[in-house]
Scaffold this motif. Structure first.
Motif, PDB file in Angstrom:
ATOM      1  N   THR A 148       3.413  -2.630   2.850  1.00 55.50           N
ATOM      2  CA  THR A 148       3.492  -4.149   2.464  1.00 55.50           C
ATOM      3  C   THR A 148       4.910  -4.889   2.367  1.00 55.50           C
ATOM      4  OG1 THR A 148       1.459  -3.748   1.279  1.00 55.50           O
ATOM      5  CG2 THR A 148       2.666  -5.894   0.946  1.00 55.50           C
ATOM      6  N   THR A 151       6.007  -4.987   6.085  1.00 55.45           N
ATOM      7  CA  THR A 151       5.299  -6.291   7.026  1.00 55.45           C
ATOM      8  C   THR A 151       5.776  -7.562   6.288  1.00 55.45           C
ATOM      9  OG1 THR A 151       3.446  -6.202   5.615  1.00 55.45           O
ATOM     10  CG2 THR A 151       3.360  -4.752   7.597  1.00 55.45           C
ATOM     11  N   THR A 159       1.467 -11.081   4.706  1.00 48.20           N
ATOM     12  CA  THR A 159       1.736  -9.636   4.319  1.00 48.20           C
ATOM     13  C   THR A 159       1.038  -8.581   5.385  1.00 48.20           C
ATOM     14  OG1 THR A 159      -0.455  -9.688   3.089  1.00 48.20           O
ATOM     15  CG2 THR A 159       1.451 -10.366   1.933  1.00 48.20           C
ATOM     16  N   GLY A 160       0.315  -8.875   6.337  1.00 53.65           N
ATOM     17  CA  GLY A 160      -0.436  -7.898   6.992  1.00 53.65           C
ATOM     18  C   GLY A 160      -1.343  -6.889   6.584  1.00 53.65           C
ATOM     19  N   LYS A 161      -2.018  -7.771   5.560  1.00 61.21           N
ATOM     20  CA  LYS A 161      -2.916  -6.678   4.691  1.00 61.21           C
ATOM     21  C   LYS A 161      -3.812  -5.981   5.413  1.00 61.21           C
ATOM     22  CE  LYS A 161      -5.733  -6.744   0.413  1.00 61.21           C
ATOM     23  NZ  LYS A 161      -6.256  -7.913  -0.480  1.00 61.21           N
ATOM     24  N   GLU A 162      -4.516  -6.543   6.480  1.00 63.02           N
ATOM     25  CA  GLU A 162      -5.497  -5.461   7.048  1.00 63.02           C
ATOM     26  C   GLU A 162      -4.650  -4.331   7.963  1.00 63.02           C
ATOM     27  OE1 GLU A 162      -3.633  -8.772   9.975  1.00 63.02           O
ATOM     28  OE2 GLU A 162      -4.478  -8.627   8.015  1.00 63.02           O
ATOM     29  N   LEU A 163      -3.489  -4.784   8.458  1.00 60.19           N
ATOM     30  CA  LEU A 163      -2.690  -3.667   9.161  1.00 60.19           C
ATOM     31  C   LEU A 163      -2.406  -2.348   8.142  1.00 60.19           C
ATOM     32  CD1 LEU A 163      -0.344  -5.624  11.428  1.00 60.19           C
ATOM     33  CD2 LEU A 163      -2.001  -4.294  11.932  1.00 60.19           C
ATOM     34  N   HIS A 165      -4.121  -1.630   5.459  1.00 60.31           N
ATOM     35  CA  HIS A 165      -5.060  -0.745   5.238  1.00 60.31           C
ATOM     36  C   HIS A 165      -5.522   0.164   6.144  1.00 60.31           C
ATOM     37  CE1 HIS A 165      -9.290   0.135   4.051  1.00 60.31           C
ATOM     38  NE2 HIS A 165      -9.706  -0.181   5.245  1.00 60.31           N
ATOM     39  N   ALA A 166      -5.140  -0.403   7.789  1.00 61.30           N
ATOM     40  CA  ALA A 166      -5.415   0.665   8.665  1.00 61.30           C
ATOM     41  C   ALA A 166      -4.667   1.665   8.584  1.00 61.30           C
ATOM     42  CB  ALA A 166      -5.685  -0.161   9.821  1.00 61.30           C
ATOM     43  N   SER A 169      -5.456   4.171   6.098  1.00 59.48           N
ATOM     44  CA  SER A 169      -6.672   4.993   6.369  1.00 59.48           C
ATOM     45  C   SER A 169      -6.110   5.954   7.243  1.00 59.48           C
ATOM     46  CB  SER A 169      -7.677   4.290   6.964  1.00 59.48           C
ATOM     47  OG  SER A 169      -7.913   3.193   5.941  1.00 59.48           O
ATOM     48  N   THR A 206       3.817  -7.647  13.409  1.00 61.81           N
ATOM     49  CA  THR A 206       3.785  -8.714  12.303  1.00 61.81           C
ATOM     50  C   THR A 206       5.091  -9.727  12.565  1.00 61.81           C
ATOM     51  OG1 THR A 206       5.088  -7.566  10.751  1.00 61.81           O
ATOM     52  CG2 THR A 206       2.640  -7.222  10.634  1.00 61.81           C
TER      53      THR A 206
END
Length: 208
Positions: A148, A151, A159-163, A165-166, A169, A206
């Protein structure tokens, strides 16, 4: 790697030195079994036999097998935080691909002694079990923080939160293959290189 345990039993007693040694053996035996067998196929009897003791002795120190995994995960969370202390400000991303490779190595090396725990946490947390979700979140929080911060450095307005998370994972999934000599013809080093490229590309995107 031996997993140091805390000094309280389920009923909050402080075990003797001998008791602590027994507790240690029970935890280590559980993690060894997790490395070769499915989490739900392991019974308390299996752990007790591996240590040369009885199920009743197991229950003196842990409430259940989940309790062993969750306690080990608490230690794993602390170790992950320590392993990533130099990455939490996101400055590693300014190094480009080499910085991303350093991050990937730090994460996976930090988890190397607890890979069965990472695998079980990831699988059971995905099923929504609250205790494991909480433990998974604690274990991956330092990784989330490092990604975080990177990004945000690249794109201060988002924040590129979805990135993030990916990427987390992907790292937890990759941990499940760390001990495999070859996966789809790729060595561990090559797999890590691929992860580093994904991390670098995601962070760089980002800033686009």
């Amino acid at each position: 790697m031996s997993t140091r345990v805390v000094t309280r039993t389920p009923d909050r007693r402080v075990p003797s030195q001998r008791g602590l040694q027994t507790r240690q053996k029970l935890m280590d035996a559980t993690i060894r079994l997790l490395a070769t067998r499915s989490y739900r196929d392991i019974k308390v009897m299996d752990i007790a036999q591996a240590v040369g003791t009885s199920p009743s002795t197991f229950y003196q120190y842990f409430p259940d097998i989940e309790g062993v995994v969750l306690e080990a995960s608490g230690l794993l969370a602390k170790e992950t935080k320590a392993a990533l202390k130099d990455f939490k400000d996101g400055s590693w991303s300014s190094e480009g691909l080499p910085g991303a490779a350093r991050l990937v190595d730090a994460v996976l090396d930090g988890w190397s002694g607890r890979l069965p725990v990472v695998r079980v946490l990831t699988a059971v947390a995905a099923e929504g079990e609250p205790r494991f979700v909480k433990a998974y979140t604690a274990t991956t929080r330092p990784v989330v923080r490092a990604l975080t911060a990177a990004t945000r450095t690249a794109a201060p307005t988002g924040t590129g939160k979805e990135l993030v998370h990916a990427l987390v994972s992907g790292l937890t999934a990759a941990a499940g293959h760390e001990n495999a000599g070859s996966v789809q013809g790729l060595t561990k080093h090559q797999r890590r290189q691929g992860l580093a490229r994904v991390v670098h590309a995601a962070v760089a995107s980002t800033a686009a």
